[in-house]
Design an enzyme around this catalytic site. Sequence first.
Site, PDB file in Angstrom:
ATOM      1  N   GLY A 202       0.827  -1.214   0.000  1.00 52.35           N
ATOM      2  CA  GLY A 202       0.000   0.000   0.000  1.00 52.35           C
ATOM      3  C   GLY A 202       0.849   1.247   0.000  1.00 52.35           C
ATOM      4  O   GLY A 202       2.054   1.181  -0.254  1.00 52.35           O
ATOM      5  N   ASN A 203       0.230   2.366   0.254  1.00 54.16           N
ATOM      6  CA  ASN A 203       0.971   3.627   0.309  1.00 54.16           C
ATOM      7  C   ASN A 203       0.328   4.532   1.348  1.00 54.16           C
ATOM      8  O   ASN A 203      -0.689   4.179   1.947  1.00 54.16           O
ATOM      9  CB  ASN A 203       0.994   4.283  -1.079  1.00 54.16           C
ATOM     10  CG  ASN A 203      -0.402   4.548  -1.594  1.00 54.16           C
ATOM     11  OD1 ASN A 203      -1.102   5.408  -1.086  1.00 54.16           O
ATOM     12  ND2 ASN A 203      -0.815   3.787  -2.596  1.00 54.16           N
ATOM     13  N   ARG A 204       0.905   5.697   1.539  1.00 55.59           N
ATOM     14  CA  ARG A 204       0.493   6.546   2.660  1.00 55.59           C
ATOM     15  C   ARG A 204      -0.593   7.546   2.312  1.00 55.59           C
ATOM     16  O   ARG A 204      -0.897   8.429   3.107  1.00 55.59           O
ATOM     17  CB  ARG A 204       1.721   7.284   3.214  1.00 55.59           C
ATOM     18  CG  ARG A 204       2.641   6.355   3.978  1.00 55.59           C
ATOM     19  CD  ARG A 204       3.887   7.070   4.448  1.00 55.59           C
ATOM     20  NE  ARG A 204       3.579   8.246   5.249  1.00 55.59           N
ATOM     21  CZ  ARG A 204       4.489   9.063   5.734  1.00 55.59           C
ATOM     22  NH1 ARG A 204       5.764   8.828   5.499  1.00 55.59           N
ATOM     23  NH2 ARG A 204       4.145  10.119   6.437  1.00 55.59           N
ATOM     24  N   SER A 205      -1.201   7.430   1.155  1.00 48.84           N
ATOM     25  CA  SER A 205      -2.222   8.418   0.791  1.00 48.84           C
ATOM     26  C   SER A 205      -3.441   8.308   1.710  1.00 48.84           C
ATOM     27  O   SER A 205      -3.996   7.230   1.904  1.00 48.84           O
ATOM     28  CB  SER A 205      -2.645   8.203  -0.661  1.00 48.84           C
ATOM     29  OG  SER A 205      -3.666   9.114  -0.967  1.00 48.84           O
TER      30      SER A 205
END
Length: 406
Positions: A202-205
């Site tokens: 995933g990512n931090r958005s």
Amino acid sequence: MNIVVGVTGGIAAYKTVHLVRLLTKAGHEVTVIPTEDALRFVGLPTWEAISRHPVTTSVHDDVARVRHVALGQAAELMIVAPATANTIAKMTAGLADDLLGTTLLATTAPVVIAPAMHTEMWQHPATQANIQTLRERGIHVVGPAEGELAGGDTGAGRMSEPEEIAAEALRFVGGSRDLEGLRVVVSAGGTREPIDPVRFLGNRSSGRQGVALAAEAAARGAEVELVAAHIGTDVLAAARHPNIHVQNAGTAAELSSVMKDAAANADVLIMAAAVADYRPAEAATQKLTKESGRLASIELVENEDIVAALAAARADGNAPDGQVIVAFAAETLRDAGERRERARRKRERKGVDLLAVNLADAEHGFERAENAVEIIGAEGVVVASAEGSKREVAAAIWDAVAALRG
Ligand code: CTP
């Protein structure tokens, strides 16, 4: 703008006199609908004098004009201030035993409420559940603030100041209606690509910028489809608006399919979601263990570039005329010149009209309330730049889109 201000029975009603004054001074037509209880705090002549309109609490006055329906239909914005615990409960249940209740049911305008009550009443699970329901219906809640309450005690429950209520309410409906009639699709959040049933890439958005874009567009009159990839309910709360419809998409593949369907009828597409560029070649159906040795390295395959695919479909003529496509790029390069150069190449490569480049460093970008963007248009020209809250940045992006559509 035609604004209906509902006033219910709390001591903060005296502050609503000032709210009505602020709204009329700003040039709005204000009709006040007090409840019977509200009149025990501030009398009818005050409301008539300050709003310069006749005021009644009853559905039985002016029956020929079907006042309770007429007021609701004519309203472009409704504000209930103060909103007592009782009124909030009545609104949740849809009760219509007075003029304010019937008007609230008859209106399709955005509704903003400013709760005011004692801390215990505000924190009661019944009130909190009611507030949650109202928010889910698209009602915007301003405050309450912390401060001194009528009984001399302090805590959460004090009605927000009139200036703040007016500013938030007007921002909620938007000053300008320049996006009226436009169908827009905004993707927001970050995709998660499953590794196994318990792990993902995933990512931090957080989705805040995309939610702000959706809220701003709705406030300016657009019909919004918000495609949400793993956005927390607290962040998503800011997108509750009658003109915003939310669809969820978890992975890049799901996002692609939802976006392509939505794009067929969209005048504007904004890809604010952080899409994983790669996904595990295979998502294990059982949880991977250290013992299996399959966790040490994971084979990845490239995901489709969704925004580039949307631009290609448009180039093939499979999109409404004049469709505008906007992409985002998160950059950690501090040098503005280098950042711009990369952005220019990226805009060309993806075939989009505008590319909003944001600086993703410690002060800006992911998981932050503040953002800073430069918007790159045709021939790599910087058409606008904006810095501030994500809502302010959203406004600048919509200004650029509106300018492009002429
Ligand atoms: N995007 C997309 N599909 C992908 C990846 C990204 O539609 N598979 C979109 C994003 O929604 C965003 C823009 O493309 O609008 C970001 O472009 P991307 O190429 O991912 O750029 P960066 O994230 O800046 O990363 P990099 O430059 O390293 O490729």
